[in-house]
Scaffold this active site. Sequence first.
Site, PDB file in Angstrom:
ATOM      1  N   GLY A 132       0.823  -1.214   0.000  1.00  0.00           N
ATOM      2  CA  GLY A 132       0.000   0.000   0.000  1.00  0.00           C
ATOM      3  C   GLY A 132       0.857   1.263   0.000  1.00  0.00           C
TER       4      GLY A 132
ATOM      5  N   HIS B 125      -3.555 -15.526 -10.373  1.00  0.00           N
ATOM      6  CA  HIS B 125      -2.289 -15.001  -9.843  1.00  0.00           C
ATOM      7  C   HIS B 125      -1.750 -16.034  -8.867  1.00  0.00           C
ATOM      8  CE1 HIS B 125       0.706 -12.210  -8.628  1.00  0.00           C
ATOM      9  NE2 HIS B 125       0.224 -12.018  -7.426  1.00  0.00           N
TER      10      HIS B 125
END
Length: 329
Positions: free
Chosen positions: A34, A195
């Site tokens: 983040g 993924h």
Amino acid sequence: MLLIDGRVLAKITEEILMSNHRRKIAVIGAGNVGATCAFVLAQMKIADIVLLDIYEGFAKGKALDMSQNGQVLNYDGTITGTSDYNDIAGASVVVVTSGFPRQPGMTREDLIAKNAGIVKQVGEGIREHAPDSTIVMVTNPLDLMTYHMQKVTGFPAHRVCGQAGVLDSARMTHFVAQAVGCSEEDVQAMVLGGHGDTMVPLPRFTTVGGIAITHLLDEETIDAICKRTASGGGEIVKLLERGSAFYAPGSAAAIMAEAILNDRKRLIPASAHLTGQYGLDDVYIGVPVILGASGIERILELELTTNELESLQGSGNFYKSQLKELLGY
Ligand code: APR
């Protein structure tokens, strides 16, 4: 003739952009991924940034640290650290990175349960405070958590997408550039599927200066590149010994946020909700999309070989069964 220094011009352009629009991107989770995403977004100078974490001081500290780098970045937008969802109001794009990577002794099921709880809490906050936003998911296991986020928010599926293909393609790009001995800028890689272990690198659709790598590299080298791409995250986890990759994942999420905010209509692989494409229905999986202001604006259906299609369908069906078994969908 009036001559303006490039740096001054960039500053004026940025000020016009920022003052006229005060556009906002929220990043949930101020951890490694983040914070990297927020930092890259600040370098792009495209919006104000809100960094939200369950630990208020952690988010505030990172935001302040980044803000104090404003002069170096030539960035005059605001970077706000918070744990209050009121602060994400008005965000056009919300990048979700909150969640845990797998810890030693934790089963895959434990991780899914833990991150599903976090995604539920975060999704409810986004639904209430940024109901018109488009969500870019990063939390793993990516394709499952993206599906879960769409269900929690009830947002139209095109406004919830997952970051995986941009990162996986960036990894493949790096390995291709090394093998060919060329600039990374000239490589365009295409990696589809989930993924994880079932990802599907596509050498036929991976090019250098418009030339497919199947014309530039031998089969053995291409196979090795595909394998290394698929285990790219694991290779970094092993080297780091604690934690997982964050520079490339955070940057990849920023690229997607920028594409949505600026309506770039970029053709990139992303985790999107399929409704029959590639023979898969009601599952999120990595496919080529056009990403713009409406989120996933189009899903492209490539003509795949039988092997490629079987790999993609195998990946999609694996996640479909996981959605049922582990998340009860
Ligand atoms: N609300 C908001 N933030 C939360 C919540 C929550 N409910 N729960 C956890 N967080 C925050 C943590 O406090 C932490 O700061 O999410 C952050 C996660 O950061 P890291 O532990 O550094 O993990 P990171 O490496 O950033 O990975 C985050 O991205 O790539 C994926 O697999 C990775 O799922 C993982 C996610």
